[in-house]
Design a protein around this motif. Structure first.
Motif, PDB file in Angstrom:
ATOM      1  N   SER A  36       0.893  -1.154  -0.038  1.00 44.70           N
ATOM      2  CA  SER A  36      -0.284  -0.067  -0.006  1.00 44.70           C
ATOM      3  C   SER A  36       0.913   1.354   0.129  1.00 44.70           C
ATOM      4  CB  SER A  36      -0.926   0.108   1.093  1.00 44.70           C
ATOM      5  OG  SER A  36      -1.869  -1.134   1.180  1.00 44.70           O
ATOM      6  N   SER A  37       0.358   2.398  -0.658  1.00 44.19           N
ATOM      7  CA  SER A  37       1.363   3.682  -1.004  1.00 44.19           C
ATOM      8  C   SER A  37       1.751   4.106   0.152  1.00 44.19           C
ATOM      9  CB  SER A  37       0.691   4.465  -1.818  1.00 44.19           C
ATOM     10  OG  SER A  37      -0.496   4.685  -1.071  1.00 44.19           O
ATOM     11  N   GLU A  38       1.127   3.964   1.422  1.00 42.07           N
ATOM     12  CA  GLU A  38       1.446   5.004   2.361  1.00 42.07           C
ATOM     13  C   GLU A  38       2.516   4.241   3.261  1.00 42.07           C
ATOM     14  OE1 GLU A  38      -1.690   3.699   2.127  1.00 42.07           O
ATOM     15  OE2 GLU A  38      -2.427   2.637   3.784  1.00 42.07           O
ATOM     16  N   LEU A  39       2.801   2.932   2.939  1.00 50.93           N
ATOM     17  CA  LEU A  39       3.932   2.201   3.412  1.00 50.93           C
ATOM     18  C   LEU A  39       5.308   2.790   3.120  1.00 50.93           C
ATOM     19  CD1 LEU A  39       2.655  -1.238   3.661  1.00 50.93           C
ATOM     20  CD2 LEU A  39       2.852   0.144   5.494  1.00 50.93           C
ATOM     21  N   ALA A  40       5.283   3.617   2.155  1.00 48.91           N
ATOM     22  CA  ALA A  40       6.581   4.438   1.995  1.00 48.91           C
ATOM     23  C   ALA A  40       7.278   4.975   3.117  1.00 48.91           C
ATOM     24  CB  ALA A  40       6.279   5.596   0.818  1.00 48.91           C
ATOM     25  N   ASP A  41       6.540   5.268   4.155  1.00 51.42           N
ATOM     26  CA  ASP A  41       7.063   5.945   5.259  1.00 51.42           C
ATOM     27  C   ASP A  41       7.800   5.073   5.965  1.00 51.42           C
ATOM     28  OD1 ASP A  41       4.880   4.446   6.415  1.00 51.42           O
ATOM     29  OD2 ASP A  41       4.077   6.155   7.310  1.00 51.42           O
ATOM     30  N   ASP A  60       6.682  -2.245  -4.015  1.00 51.92           N
ATOM     31  CA  ASP A  60       6.177  -1.804  -5.243  1.00 51.92           C
ATOM     32  C   ASP A  60       4.727  -1.290  -4.776  1.00 51.92           C
ATOM     33  OD1 ASP A  60       4.812  -1.664  -7.679  1.00 51.92           O
ATOM     34  OD2 ASP A  60       4.690  -3.536  -8.196  1.00 51.92           O
ATOM     35  N   LEU A  61       4.751   0.232  -4.584  1.00 49.23           N
ATOM     36  CA  LEU A  61       3.719   0.893  -4.221  1.00 49.23           C
ATOM     37  C   LEU A  61       2.680   1.302  -4.770  1.00 49.23           C
ATOM     38  CD1 LEU A  61       6.230   3.548  -2.103  1.00 49.23           C
ATOM     39  CD2 LEU A  61       4.877   1.582  -1.175  1.00 49.23           C
ATOM     40  N   ARG A  62       1.408   0.750  -4.451  1.00 51.20           N
ATOM     41  CA  ARG A  62      -0.010   1.175  -5.152  1.00 51.20           C
ATOM     42  C   ARG A  62      -1.001   1.503  -4.133  1.00 51.20           C
ATOM     43  NH1 ARG A  62       0.026  -3.151  -9.378  1.00 51.20           N
ATOM     44  NH2 ARG A  62       2.069  -3.518  -9.697  1.00 51.20           N
ATOM     45  N   GLY A  63      -2.009   1.978  -4.543  1.00 50.30           N
ATOM     46  CA  GLY A  63      -3.327   2.122  -3.844  1.00 50.30           C
ATOM     47  C   GLY A  63      -3.935   0.790  -3.476  1.00 50.30           C
ATOM     48  N   TRP A  82       2.173  -6.258   1.309  1.00 48.86           N
ATOM     49  CA  TRP A  82       1.921  -5.756   2.680  1.00 48.86           C
ATOM     50  C   TRP A  82       0.646  -4.634   2.306  1.00 48.86           C
ATOM     51  CZ3 TRP A  82       6.532  -3.807   5.651  1.00 48.86           C
ATOM     52  CH2 TRP A  82       5.951  -3.676   7.040  1.00 48.86           C
ATOM     53  N   LEU A  83      -0.332  -4.907   2.746  1.00 44.91           N
ATOM     54  CA  LEU A  83      -1.555  -3.943   2.551  1.00 44.91           C
ATOM     55  C   LEU A  83      -1.875  -3.257   3.804  1.00 44.91           C
ATOM     56  CD1 LEU A  83      -3.606  -6.421   0.308  1.00 44.91           C
ATOM     57  CD2 LEU A  83      -1.930  -4.872  -0.410  1.00 44.91           C
ATOM     58  N   SER A  84      -2.714  -2.287   3.857  1.00 44.90           N
ATOM     59  CA  SER A  84      -3.196  -1.438   4.967  1.00 44.90           C
ATOM     60  C   SER A  84      -4.212  -2.436   5.341  1.00 44.90           C
ATOM     61  CB  SER A  84      -3.592  -0.255   4.808  1.00 44.90           C
ATOM     62  OG  SER A  84      -4.163  -0.040   3.349  1.00 44.90           O
ATOM     63  N   SER A  85      -5.003  -3.174   4.411  1.00 47.23           N
ATOM     64  CA  SER A  85      -5.872  -4.219   4.939  1.00 47.23           C
ATOM     65  C   SER A  85      -6.069  -5.038   3.897  1.00 47.23           C
ATOM     66  CB  SER A  85      -7.381  -3.221   5.288  1.00 47.23           C
ATOM     67  OG  SER A  85      -8.359  -4.323   5.407  1.00 47.23           O
ATOM     68  N   ASP A  86      -6.419  -6.261   4.258  1.00 51.19           N
ATOM     69  CA  ASP A  86      -6.757  -7.400   3.276  1.00 51.19           C
ATOM     70  C   ASP A  86      -8.241  -7.694   3.055  1.00 51.19           C
ATOM     71  OD1 ASP A  86      -6.958  -8.696   5.305  1.00 51.19           O
ATOM     72  OD2 ASP A  86      -5.677 -10.302   4.996  1.00 51.19           O
TER      73      ASP A  86
END
Lengths: 515, 400
Positions: A36-41, A60-63, A82-86
């Motif tokens: 998920s894109s916000e995991l860039a942090d 590999d970052l995506r929505g 690795w998703l913010s939610s599955d």
């Protein structure tokens, strides 16, 4: 095992020539991760992981919704996800009829999807007690709260917010079922949705650029806290954990390629260890999944109750379709036909006025509230049309006039239900003639038998001849003829809702958003 | 199973000449021999360990993977030249997935273990079972929610001598399921009196029915209480499952992991979660050890009708047999199981709660009493499988 390791280390030094004692750090491994894109942090944390465990995660970052859509069992292009939610991924698997085993999944950290609002808005919202999504929808519908939220068709934060507010709006206390989402009760809320983006990180940048025009940002608690700390805001956002519920994100790490299990286990153990969880909390403001890590002061607030998340893919499909349609269509025009025959006196008329107080924003905060851009024609009728007038939701003075109009104490002796509905179709035709794009619907509230004017059969015949797409919904109170009402109105594409006097406000809310 | 040299986590440092590759290639065989002789002369017993072959066993586990992930357990096994690598999976998933890469499976309850045994037998492969410890399923909740249920007349505190407040409640499961069936929300009950504000319907949340033994056991319990017996035919199983489906599915998507019960945010995630007793006891033991206090917020509801779930260790080969034997006989491992909250079984496989009782008393952790008068019975594995598939809409399990 610490003592033993030390012991062996000593032994190794003593017998330095033993081949077994040559340093055996685990093989360096590189894993490709759809994230998920916000995991860039997490970049700094991942650098430490590489140093400590020898495992490098290439993100590999995506929505999140885009990411889940890119995951197809049997054809995974990554080692891990690795998703913010599955949740969306699980629903996707269900929908596809997949019968194999699901990827191993381990939650790593937590962050609820909530709303950050500026101070003035927070003050106003809090004036009437704990803040709910209903309060937020009510203010948004009134044009007093403009917010940013990501696209629910592409991101988890948007989808979680959409599901959360829809669940709160349905108010059943259960996971949404298909029958709970047949009408779109979120138009009022989305009247305030002024800014969107495809990822939550993209949304933050946009929000910063437009902060002076906006009152609120719907996102992860961690994103809101980090944004407050970034110094990019003129005024920090106050985080509201809506009283009617939140959706929690658990950031699961999924093992897509079982052959990479050893490295996966190493990564999971490391990520969930106390010092790493502490570091994640400090760097990203996400909540540790490890209960032993004390929460930092800004994370001590209770998150509120998580809403049950629907387990039927159809519910999500309908919510997204409603969201799509709402974006494509302008606000509607509703023609209310209100029965002012004598039998409405007393409790019934009081309930009707309560319903209109709620709908116009002076009663209980409600998802059903009239929203910006909507127009109304109110018709009071008995044996004939007693009075009719148009109102616009944008103008508070107009809404006050609407309440006064409904508050008039003038009742008639007879009831001409079908002549009045037929008249409403004349009005609808005139509205469509001036603005063809504006959706029109008719809501009839009646408590008696039609005893004058057109019969139901007359009406049906005339309606067939019109071939109008405008649906008529009926709120049936008391003695009104259920079969006749249902027969005539289902032909228009509408339906009948039964209501006792005390349930009248609820019935009006139930019919809102139906077309 | 694989054989390998013991791997030691020693930080790399610049290699002195005698460790460089060319030198080692020529000199190592000789030097090793010398070293072995030296060590053998100087040291004895356990210290010989690094020179022996280490057996690495791969296992698929349910929630009791906590056991093998424990540092102390790892150390004890290392002394027996064993290293265990576990993959944490839902029990049923462990039992129904591909077993090829595993040396043993250790599901949290009987049904999954029995499935594995059946599969192994069908393929005439090695299988032997060990029963080192047991632990019941419980409904884990928070004090204010338990008190709300007490007001509603379905929970009664257990007497815990020497502790000011109750930590365990007997839950009238029939009465509780009536609340669930009536779709009462916490706000409908007298939650407010105890500081609960929650518009969600009352229910016990579980992890994924299709993959977790705890959830499957809870399903069995709900069915038994609703119907008063276990299904005896395929049609029975389908009918029973269809009837109880709403009670288990109103939660929507299942809970992610039982461990969210222990995070400070837990009560907001799920006010009642189906977990194993040992998870709670281990938590209280650790809490006591770390802070000197008990966790006062978290309490357990014990169903008035209960199962005792029996995790079975199923060895899939001879090396795993050695591990199985250790689990039931090794004093250190059995002691550690106790510390992790399990009810350790005597070799005759009867629960030995006195052991747990004494152990908890010493650590000043209250002792719970699961219902002993009414015992629910789980249906046969194939019928339970049918029920799981119907309630969870899971793909049916076909033994390969």
């Amino acid at each position: 095992m610490g003592r033993l390791t030390r012991l062996l280390a000593v032994l190794c030094v003593a017998v330095a020539l033993l081949p077994a004692c040559s340093a055996t750090r685990p093989e360096p491994v590189t894993l490709r991760v759809l994230a998920s894109s916000e995991l860039a942090d997490l970049a700094p944390v991942l650098a430490d992981m590489r140093a400590d465990t020898g495992v490098e995660l290439q993100l590999d970052l995506r929505g999140t919704v885009d990411a889940a859509n890119a995951l197809t069992p049997g054809d995974y292009r990554h080692d891990l996800a690795w998703l913010s939610s599955d949740r969306y991924f699980q629903l996707k698997l269900m929908k596809s009829g997949y019968t194999g085993s699901k990827p191993l999944s381990t939650p790593i950290m937590l962050s609820p999807v909530v709303i950050g609002v500026n101070h003035a808005t927070a003050e106003r919202l809090r004036a009437s007690g704990p803040v709910s999504w209903a309060d937020i929808a009510d203010r948004a519908a009134a044009g007093e709260l403009q917010f940013a939220m990501t696209d629910p068709r592409r991101t988890n934060s948007g989808l979680a917010a959409l599901v959360g507010v829809a669940t709160a709006a349905a108010g059943t206390g259960q996971a949404l079922r298909p029958e709970d989402v047949t009408c779109n009760r979120l138009r009022g809320l989305f009247a305030g949705h002024k800014l969107t983006a495809d990822t939550s990180t993209g949304l933050v940048d946009e929000f910063v650029a437009h902060q002076s025009e906006l009152d609120a940002l719907v996102s992860y608690e961690s994103v809101l806290l980090s944004l407050n700390d970034s110094g990019k805001l003129a005024e920090p956002l106050e985080i509201i954990y809506p009283a009617d519920g939140i959706i929690q994100s658990e950031y699961p790490l999924l093992l897509l390629d079982p052959a990479k299990r050893a490295a996966y286990d190493r990564v999971v153990d490391w990520l969930r260890s106390e010092p790493v969880q502490q570091q994640i909390m400090e760097r990203t403001a996400r909540r540790p999944i490890n209960p032993d890590v004390p929460r930092s002061p800004q994370l001590r607030a209770a998150t509120g109750n998580a809403l049950y998340f629907p387990d039927q893919p159809k519910v999500i499909d309908t919510l997204l379709a409603n969201y799509d349609a709402a974006g494509a269509r302008p606000p509607g025009h509703v023609i209310f036909l209100l029965d002012f025959s004598g039998s409405m006196r007393g409790a019934r008329i009081t309930a009707l006025r309560t319903a209109f107080a709620d709908l116009t924003g002076t009663g209980e905060a409600s998802f059903a509230r009239f929203y910006q851009g909507e127009q109304f024609t109110i018709v009071r009728f008995g044996g004939r049309v007693l009075a009719e007038r148009e109102f616009a939701a944008d103008d508070p003075a107009d809404l006050a006039a609407l309440r006064a109009f409904v508050g008039t104490d003038s009742f008639d002796d007879s009831t001409a239900v079908w002549s009045t509905v037929d008249h409403a179709y004349d009005l609808a035709g005139a509205i469509t003639a001036t603005d063809a794009r504006r959706p029109v619907s008719i809501v009839l509230m009646t408590d008696g038998l039609s005893n004058t004017g057109l019969t139901a059969d007359d009406f049906r015949a005339r309606h067939r001849a019109r071939a109008s797409p405008v649906p008529t919904f009926v709120i049936r109170v008391g003695e009104a003829d259920a079969a006749e009402l249902a027969h005539a109105t289902t032909a228009t594409g509408g339906r009948v809702v039964d209501a006792g006097a005390d349930a009248l406000p609820a019935a009006f809310k139930e019919i809102r958003g139906c077309r | 199973m694989s054989m390998e040299e013991p791997s030691l986590a020693v930080r790399p440092r610049p290699a002195p000449f005698f460790l460089r590759r060319t030198f080692l290639r020529r000199f190592t065989p000789v030097a090793s021999l010398a070293a072995v002789g030296l060590v053998a002369l100087l040291l004895s017993g356990n210290l010989l360990l690094p020179l022996e072959r280490l057996v690495t066993l791969e296992g698929a586990m349910g929630t009791n993977s906590d056991f093998f992930n424990d540092d102390r357990v790892r150390e004890l096994l290392f002394r027996h030249h064993m290293r265990v690598q576990v993959t944490r999976q839902g029990s049923r998933e462990s039992a129904t997935g591909d077993l090829g890469s595993f040396d043993f499976v250790f599901p949290s309850g009987q049904p999954a273990a029995e499935l594995v045994i059946q599969r192994q037998r069908a393929e005439e492969k090695h299988n032997s079972e060990y029963r080192p410890f047991v632990t019941p399923i419980v409904l884990a909740t928070y004090r204010e929610y338990a008190e709300t249920l007490r007001d509603a007349g379905v929970a009664t505190p257990q007497a815990t001598f020497g502790f000011g407040r109750p930590y365990f409640y007997d839950l009238n499961m029939g009465g509780f399921l009536d609340l669930v069936r009536a779709q009462k929300s916490w706000d409908d009950l007298n939650g407010r009196a105890h500081g609960v504000t929650n518009g969600n319907k009352v229910l016990a949340q579980t992890t994924d029915l299709c993959t977790s033994n705890g959830a499957a056991t809870y399903l069995g319990l709900v069915s038994y209480l609703t119907h008063g017996r276990v299904p005896t035919s395929e049609q029975d199983a389908v009918d029973f499952a269809t009837e109880i489906k709403p009670l288990l599915r109103d939660q929507g998507l299942p809970a992610d992991a039982p461990e969210t019960y222990f995070v400070p945010e837990g009560r907001g995630i799920a006010p009642i979660m189906v977990i194993y007793e040992h998870q709670y006891l281990a938590h209280q033991l650790r809490h006591r050890e770390r802070s000197g206090e008990l966790d006062d917020d978290r309490v357990l509801l014990y169903p008035s009708t209960a199962f005792l779930t029996q995790p079975k260790f199923v060895a899939l080969n001879k090396d795993a047999d050695e591990l199985g034997k250790l689990l039931v006989t090794d004093r250190g491992l059995r002691r550690r199981a106790l510390e992790l909250g399990f009810r350790v079984l005597n070799p005759d496989a009867m629960a030995s709660s006195e052991q747990l009782s004494g152990f908890l008393a010493k650590r000043r952790v209250p002792e719970p009493f699961p219902a002993t008068d009414t015992r629910a019975v789980l249906p046969d594995v194939p019928l339970l499988e049918t029920m799981i598939s119907v309630v969870g809409d899971c793909p049916p399990v076909v033994p390969k």
